[in-house]
Motif scaffolding. Structure first.
Motif, mmCIF file in Angstrom:
data_model
loop_
_atom_site.group_PDB
_atom_site.id
_atom_site.type_symbol
_atom_site.label_atom_id
_atom_site.label_comp_id
_atom_site.label_asym_id
_atom_site.label_seq_id
_atom_site.Cartn_x
_atom_site.Cartn_y
_atom_site.Cartn_z
ATOM 1 N N ILE A 182 0.869 -1.176 0.000
ATOM 2 C CA ILE A 182 0.000 0.000 0.000
ATOM 3 C C ILE A 182 0.900 1.218 0.000
ATOM 4 O O ILE A 182 1.816 1.332 0.827
ATOM 5 C CB ILE A 182 -0.974 -0.026 1.202
ATOM 6 N N SER A 183 0.675 2.096 -0.965
ATOM 7 C CA SER A 183 1.570 3.221 -1.188
ATOM 8 C C SER A 183 1.474 4.229 -0.054
ATOM 9 O O SER A 183 0.402 4.446 0.522
ATOM 10 C CB SER A 183 1.219 3.859 -2.531
ATOM 11 N N SER A 184 2.589 4.845 0.313
ATOM 12 C CA SER A 184 2.538 5.862 1.363
ATOM 13 C C SER A 184 2.477 7.256 0.764
ATOM 14 O O SER A 184 2.617 8.245 1.466
ATOM 15 C CB SER A 184 3.682 5.708 2.354
ATOM 16 N N GLU A 185 2.284 7.333 -0.568
ATOM 17 C CA GLU A 185 1.900 8.624 -1.150
ATOM 18 C C GLU A 185 0.468 8.422 -1.598
ATOM 19 O O GLU A 185 0.214 7.911 -2.680
ATOM 20 C CB GLU A 185 2.810 8.992 -2.309
ATOM 21 N N ASN A 186 -0.429 8.799 -0.720
ATOM 22 C CA ASN A 186 -1.794 8.373 -0.915
ATOM 23 C C ASN A 186 -2.754 9.467 -0.493
ATOM 24 O O ASN A 186 -2.338 10.611 -0.268
ATOM 25 C CB ASN A 186 -2.020 7.087 -0.089
ATOM 26 N N GLN A 187 -4.029 9.085 -0.354
ATOM 27 C CA GLN A 187 -5.042 10.065 0.029
ATOM 28 C C GLN A 187 -5.552 9.757 1.424
ATOM 29 O O GLN A 187 -4.946 8.979 2.138
ATOM 30 C CB GLN A 187 -6.171 10.033 -0.994
ATOM 31 N N TYR A 188 -6.698 10.340 1.771
ATOM 32 C CA TYR A 188 -7.271 10.131 3.115
ATOM 33 C C TYR A 188 -7.502 8.644 3.368
ATOM 34 O O TYR A 188 -7.274 8.146 4.462
ATOM 35 C CB TYR A 188 -8.580 10.912 3.231
ATOM 36 N N LEU A 189 -7.957 7.946 2.329
ATOM 37 C CA LEU A 189 -8.100 6.491 2.387
ATOM 38 C C LEU A 189 -7.168 5.894 1.336
ATOM 39 O O LEU A 189 -6.895 6.538 0.327
ATOM 40 C CB LEU A 189 -9.548 6.074 2.080
ATOM 41 N N PRO A 190 -6.680 4.669 1.549
ATOM 42 C CA PRO A 190 -5.774 4.079 0.554
ATOM 43 C C PRO A 190 -6.482 3.844 -0.781
ATOM 44 O O PRO A 190 -7.534 3.219 -0.824
ATOM 45 C CB PRO A 190 -5.341 2.760 1.198
ATOM 46 N N LYS A 191 -5.873 4.358 -1.861
ATOM 47 C CA LYS A 191 -6.494 4.195 -3.177
ATOM 48 C C LYS A 191 -6.502 2.736 -3.602
ATOM 49 O O LYS A 191 -7.308 2.322 -4.422
ATOM 50 C CB LYS A 191 -5.780 5.065 -4.213
ATOM 51 N N GLU A 192 -5.629 1.919 -2.986
ATOM 52 C CA GLU A 192 -5.594 0.497 -3.316
ATOM 53 C C GLU A 192 -6.881 -0.217 -2.878
ATOM 54 O O GLU A 192 -7.164 -1.321 -3.331
ATOM 55 C CB GLU A 192 -4.389 -0.174 -2.639
ATOM 56 N N LEU A 193 -7.649 0.409 -1.972
ATOM 57 C CA LEU A 193 -8.896 -0.215 -1.504
ATOM 58 C C LEU A 193 -10.135 0.627 -1.796
ATOM 59 O O LEU A 193 -11.222 0.092 -2.001
ATOM 60 C CB LEU A 193 -8.838 -0.437 0.022
ATOM 61 N N PHE A 194 -9.979 1.949 -1.800
ATOM 62 C CA PHE A 194 -11.172 2.798 -1.803
ATOM 63 C C PHE A 194 -11.288 3.731 -3.005
ATOM 64 O O PHE A 194 -12.027 4.704 -2.960
ATOM 65 C CB PHE A 194 -11.247 3.609 -0.496
ATOM 66 N N SER A 195 -10.532 3.461 -4.072
ATOM 67 C CA SER A 195 -10.736 4.246 -5.287
ATOM 68 C C SER A 195 -11.675 3.465 -6.200
ATOM 69 O O SER A 195 -11.838 2.258 -6.061
ATOM 70 C CB SER A 195 -9.402 4.505 -5.989
ATOM 71 N N ILE A 196 -12.296 4.183 -7.123
ATOM 72 C CA ILE A 196 -13.222 3.519 -8.058
ATOM 73 C C ILE A 196 -12.475 2.464 -8.868
ATOM 74 O O ILE A 196 -12.972 1.358 -9.088
ATOM 75 C CB ILE A 196 -13.855 4.564 -9.004
ATOM 76 N N SER A 197 -11.227 2.807 -9.285
ATOM 77 C CA SER A 197 -10.498 1.871 -10.147
ATOM 78 C C SER A 197 -10.147 0.584 -9.388
ATOM 79 O O SER A 197 -10.025 -0.485 -9.987
ATOM 80 C CB SER A 197 -9.241 2.533 -10.709
ATOM 81 N N ALA A 198 -9.999 0.691 -8.044
ATOM 82 C CA ALA A 198 -9.674 -0.511 -7.267
ATOM 83 C C ALA A 198 -10.809 -1.523 -7.325
ATOM 84 O O ALA A 198 -10.601 -2.722 -7.108
ATOM 85 C CB ALA A 198 -9.382 -0.139 -5.816
ATOM 86 N N LEU A 199 -12.030 -1.043 -7.626
ATOM 87 C CA LEU A 199 -13.190 -1.938 -7.667
ATOM 88 C C LEU A 199 -13.164 -2.882 -8.860
ATOM 89 O O LEU A 199 -13.965 -3.813 -8.936
ATOM 90 C CB LEU A 199 -14.487 -1.123 -7.692
ATOM 91 N N SER A 200 -12.245 -2.630 -9.810
ATOM 92 C CA SER A 200 -12.159 -3.549 -10.949
ATOM 93 C C SER A 200 -11.477 -4.850 -10.534
ATOM 94 O O SER A 200 -11.488 -5.824 -11.278
ATOM 95 C CB SER A 200 -11.401 -2.886 -12.102
ATOM 96 N N ASP A 201 -10.890 -4.846 -9.346
ATOM 97 C CA ASP A 201 -10.249 -6.057 -8.837
ATOM 98 C C ASP A 201 -11.219 -6.778 -7.900
ATOM 99 O O ASP A 201 -11.668 -6.217 -6.902
ATOM 100 C CB ASP A 201 -8.969 -5.670 -8.075
ATOM 101 N N ILE A 202 -11.542 -8.015 -8.220
ATOM 102 C CA ILE A 202 -12.507 -8.779 -7.435
ATOM 103 C C ILE A 202 -12.030 -8.948 -5.984
ATOM 104 O O ILE A 202 -12.826 -8.995 -5.040
ATOM 105 C CB ILE A 202 -12.784 -10.160 -8.091
ATOM 106 N N LYS A 203 -10.703 -8.965 -5.816
ATOM 107 C CA LYS A 203 -10.133 -9.125 -4.469
ATOM 108 C C LYS A 203 -10.501 -7.931 -3.577
ATOM 109 O O LYS A 203 -10.854 -8.109 -2.404
ATOM 110 C CB LYS A 203 -8.606 -9.255 -4.578
ATOM 111 N N THR A 204 -10.452 -6.725 -4.156
ATOM 112 C CA THR A 204 -10.832 -5.535 -3.383
ATOM 113 C C THR A 204 -12.277 -5.641 -2.933
ATOM 114 O O THR A 204 -12.616 -5.364 -1.779
ATOM 115 C CB THR A 204 -10.668 -4.262 -4.238
ATOM 116 N N ILE A 205 -13.146 -6.050 -3.865
ATOM 117 C CA ILE A 205 -14.569 -6.156 -3.537
ATOM 118 C C ILE A 205 -14.781 -7.180 -2.429
ATOM 119 O O ILE A 205 -15.544 -6.945 -1.486
ATOM 120 C CB ILE A 205 -15.378 -6.509 -4.805
ATOM 121 N N LEU A 206 -14.058 -8.305 -2.509
ATOM 122 C CA LEU A 206 -14.180 -9.332 -1.466
ATOM 123 C C LEU A 206 -13.717 -8.800 -0.115
ATOM 124 O O LEU A 206 -14.348 -9.064 0.909
ATOM 125 C CB LEU A 206 -13.352 -10.568 -1.854
#
Lengths: 184, 137
Positions: A102-126
């Protein structure tokens, strides 16, 4: 005005949370957020399936109004009172984040979990679904969440709340230290 | 009128949660790593003043605004439900990085993925209602 845009220090935030609990007590109510999830279920007709949800949910309408307010507060705080920066977490935490990708140049929430684009990964949704299921199930099983047990219950020196908060920490520590390296 | 007050309380709560960063996944992660005092400071201060307020309410038998005595119903005595339920909740709290209050706040802040967490937390509550009689309490 500058103060409003900075993250608020812990001693001000903690004091204000206690004040919110106090005002709710003075209004003849109690501070508890997870019971709204039960109210949602009852309002959606879950009482037909389980007597647990057979309650007069309209008597809890005040708490749903608190939820509406919390959402409005989140909107105003994020859009007008902050710059959306990542919290100033410790260097040690940044190093731990790198080990779970998880990147430490990020936003209020980690983009790896809470960005729209992260939702294209089924693992994030799970991850989001399982996280939510555990929160909702556990909060009702324990009879409260952070607001009901860690703040209200402990303020009233209730032993059940202390047991629950110890449970919260056992679960959280197992997740972060044992399961995170396997999940991420 | 009272309805507006509840919305205002929630509004204030939402701003405090967001601005204190208690609604940030990163702060929850950091807390469970014991790498900063921030979250412990928030919970500790809230508790210190919370205990003081509850003590004063009991000591001076302060009444609510509508004149009724303030009663804080004690939780039923048990160990298993608080410990097991607490552990399950803690696992979810750390994974999603948000407890129910912040979940509502983050929905308002416009993070679409948190809606999935909110929906599944409601389903989780529903599942508890279905199986509760089979669980140790």
């Amino acid at each position: 005005m500058e103060f409003f845009y900075q993250p608020w220090p812990w001693y001000i935030s903690g004091f204000l949370i206690a004040c919110i609990m106090l005002v709710l007590l003075l209004m003849g109510k109690k501070f508890g957020m997870s019971s709204n999830l039960k109210t949602f279920c009852a309002a959606c007709g879950a009482g037909k399936v389980s007597p647990f949800f057979q309650l007069d949910w309209k008597s809890d309408k005040w708490n749903l109004l608190v939820v509406v307010g919390a959402m409005l507060g989140g909107f105003v705080a994020s859009h007008y009172l902050s710059n959306g920066e990542m919290p100033a977490i410790s260097e040690a935490t940044k190093a731990s984040l790198a080990s779970i990708h998880i990147s430490s140049e990020n936003q209020y929430l980690p983009k790896e979990l809470f960005s729209i684009s992260a939702l294209s990964d089924i693992k994030t949704i799970l991850i989001l679904i399982i996280g939510g299921l555990l929160i909702g199930f556990g909060a009702r099983y324990a009879g409260g969440c952070t607001s009901g047990h860690a703040i209200s219950g402990l303020s009233n020196l209730q032993l059940p709340s202390l047991i629950a908060v110890i449970g919260f920490f056992i679960g959280g520590l197992v997740m972060v230290h044992v399961l995170f390296p396997l999940i991420f | 009128m009272k309805q507006i007050i509840y919305i205002l309380i929630g509004f204030f709560f939402g701003i405090v949660m967001y601005k204190s960063e208690a609604a940030s996944w990163f702060r929850i992660y950091e807390m469970f790593q014991f790498q900063a005092f921030h979250m412990y400071g928030i919970i500790g201060t809230a508790l210190a003043f919370g205990m003081l307020f509850v003590f004063l309410i009991k000591r001076f038998q302060i009444k609510s605004f509508d004149g009724n005595p303030i009663k804080i119903a004690p939780k039923e005595k048990s160990f298993s439900r608080y410990m097991y339920g607490g552990i399950i909740f803690g696992l979810g709290w750390a994974l999603a990085g948000a407890c129910p209050g912040p979940i509502f706040v983050l929905v308002g802040a416009g993070y679409l993925p948190i809606v999935i967490v909110l929906a599944s937390a409601t389903v989780g509550t529903f599942l508890y209602g279905i199986v509760k009689d089979k669980l140790p309490h």
